[in-house]
Design an enzyme around this catalytic site. Structure first.
Site, PDB file in Angstrom:
ATOM      1  N   HIS A   1      79.408  70.350   4.091  1.00 54.63           N
ATOM      2  CA  HIS A   1      78.244  69.686   3.292  1.00 54.63           C
ATOM      3  C   HIS A   1      78.534  69.344   1.997  1.00 54.63           C
ATOM      4  O   HIS A   1      77.786  68.734   1.361  1.00 54.63           O
ATOM      5  CB  HIS A   1      76.997  70.596   3.661  1.00 54.63           C
TER       6      HIS A   1
ATOM      7  N   ASP B   1      80.747  74.569   9.133  1.00 54.35           N
ATOM      8  CA  ASP B   1      80.513  74.053   7.713  1.00 54.35           C
ATOM      9  C   ASP B   1      81.849  73.993   7.089  1.00 54.35           C
ATOM     10  O   ASP B   1      82.204  74.996   6.209  1.00 54.35           O
ATOM     11  CB  ASP B   1      79.513  74.532   6.990  1.00 54.35           C
TER      12      ASP B   1
ATOM     13  N   GLN C   1      74.068  77.966  -5.951  1.00 58.90           N
ATOM     14  CA  GLN C   1      74.387  76.368  -5.869  1.00 58.90           C
ATOM     15  C   GLN C   1      75.618  76.088  -6.904  1.00 58.90           C
ATOM     16  O   GLN C   1      75.804  76.442  -7.929  1.00 58.90           O
ATOM     17  CB  GLN C   1      73.109  75.564  -6.500  1.00 58.90           C
ATOM     18  N   GLY C   2      76.303  75.189  -6.153  1.00 58.67           N
ATOM     19  CA  GLY C   2      77.536  74.870  -6.704  1.00 58.67           C
ATOM     20  C   GLY C   2      78.680  75.645  -6.498  1.00 58.67           C
ATOM     21  O   GLY C   2      80.203  75.109  -6.658  1.00 58.67           O
ATOM     22  N   ASP C   3      78.723  76.626  -5.826  1.00 56.35           N
ATOM     23  CA  ASP C   3      79.783  77.529  -5.395  1.00 56.35           C
ATOM     24  C   ASP C   3      80.211  77.221  -3.871  1.00 56.35           C
ATOM     25  O   ASP C   3      81.329  77.377  -3.311  1.00 56.35           O
ATOM     26  CB  ASP C   3      79.673  78.956  -5.060  1.00 56.35           C
ATOM     27  N   SER C   4      79.374  76.467  -3.341  1.00 51.92           N
ATOM     28  CA  SER C   4      79.618  75.826  -2.042  1.00 51.92           C
ATOM     29  C   SER C   4      81.124  75.396  -1.909  1.00 51.92           C
ATOM     30  O   SER C   4      81.611  74.641  -2.549  1.00 51.92           O
ATOM     31  CB  SER C   4      78.699  74.684  -1.402  1.00 51.92           C
TER      32      SER C   4
HETATM   33  N1  ARG Z   1      74.601  75.255  -0.534  1.00 49.67           N
HETATM   34  C1  ARG Z   1      74.792  75.780  -1.679  1.00 49.67           C
HETATM   35  C2  ARG Z   1      75.789  74.831  -2.421  1.00 49.67           C
HETATM   36  O1  ARG Z   1      75.872  73.647  -2.136  1.00 49.67           O
HETATM   37  C3  ARG Z   1      75.678  77.306  -1.643  1.00 49.67           C
HETATM   38  C4  ARG Z   1      74.479  78.098  -1.626  1.00 49.67           C
HETATM   39  C5  ARG Z   1      74.879  79.495  -1.360  1.00 49.67           C
HETATM   40  N2  ARG Z   1      73.571  80.240  -1.469  1.00 49.67           N
HETATM   41  C6  ARG Z   1      73.650  81.595  -1.523  1.00 49.67           C
HETATM   42  N3  ARG Z   1      72.544  82.217  -1.490  1.00 49.67           N
HETATM   43  N4  ARG Z   1      75.013  82.402  -1.031  1.00 49.67           N
HETATM   44  O2  ARG Z   1      76.376  75.056  -3.613  1.00 49.67           O
END
Ligand code: ARG
Length: 268
Positions: A81, A126, A212-215
């Site tokens: 993603h 993913d 967010q941003g760790d993905s």
């Molecule tokens: N989708 C998020 C990203 O793009 C990662 C979210 C992880 N969330 C969590 N609650 N562990 O950075």
């Protein structure tokens, strides 16, 4: 329908151009729009502490606002993603070799190709590979190719938001989170894909999580020989660090063979 932070980020980036990429580096909030999965705008690692220089030498920050890990010195493993598709791509910059993204020691290398997981449609699968223009002289992180390590306590790291609604981090943060079994995780998330996703977090208390941003960044632990091994890829969650909503990670062991052959197709 599953929705990820990065898809919103990508659309915005494409709309406003390269300036947004630079702006994205240490700002979250408005730039990192949320999808329906997350109840409100928010965004490293929540409940973490600073990583030491050299502690996780295979950690990579990607310019679209994601993390990754060096699978080989010239291939980064990240989340599907985080990328827009497969093919030639010179638009991504990987920053490696530093915990401080602003360090003069940072190694910055452009992408040449992206390979998104075959069959990726926004649910499960993913993972993606990014081929770099040249090798990075850092150690790599091996991936789990059996489910033997899908348990215990995991380490996560990233430059993402340090709380829901927080900003992206200049310095790498780390935290540890316990494994959450599929049954418990499915109580939180009816749409979990147990064969493709693995959950981690403090179910009752919350407080520690990726965000967010760790993905795209790795979730890892020590193997039987005491070496780091990657078991997950930061994927999604409801908010960040909320009680009863663990983080959801790509189950790396499920895809180890596919990742290996995809890397071989990119020329290692
Ligand atoms: N989708 C998020 C990203 O793009 C990662 C979210 C992880 N969330 C969590 N609650 N562990 O950075």
């Amino acid at each position: 329908m599953r929705s990820f932070l990065f898809l919103g980020t990508l659309r915005r980036t494409l709309a406003v151009g390269a300036a947004a990429l630079a702006a994205l580096t240490f700002t979250a909030g408005s730039a990192l729009a949320d999808g329906p999965r997350d109840a409100r705008p928010h965004e490293g690692v929540v409940g973490g502490t600073p990583a030491q220089q050299g502690e996780f030498p295979w950690m990579v920050r990607l310019s679209m606002g994601c993390g990754g890990a060096l699978y080989t010195q010239q291939i980064v493993l990240t989340a599907a993603h985080c990328v827009g598709g497969s093919g030639a791509n010179t638009s991504i910059t990987a920053t490696a070799g530093v915990v401080d993204l602003n360090s003069s020691q940072a190694v910055k290398v452009k992408s040449t190709q992206v390979l998104q997981a075959p069959g990726y449609n926004g649910s499960g699968k993913d993972w993606a590979l990014i081929k770099l223009a040249r090798p990075v002289d850092q150690p790599t992180l091996k991936i789990a190719d059996t489910d033997a390590y899908n348990n215990g306590t995991f380490t996560v790291a990233g430059w993402g938001a340090d709380r829901e609604g927080g900003s992206q981090q200049r310095n790498l943060l780390k935290a540890t989170v316990p494994f959450v079994d599929d049954t418990a995780c499915q109580q939180a998330y009816g749409n979990l894909i147990p064969g493709e996703e693995i959950c981690a977090g403090y179910l009752d208390q919350g407080g520690v999580d990726t965000c967010q941003g760790d993905s795209g960044g790795p979730m890892f632990r020590k193997d039987g020989a005491g070496a780091w091994i990657q078991v997950g890829i930061v994927s999604w969650g409801q908010g960040c660090a909320r009680p009863h909503y663990p983080g959801v990670y790509t189950e790396v062991s499920t895809f180890a063979a596919a990742i290996k052959s995809a890397a071989a197709s990119l020329g290692g």
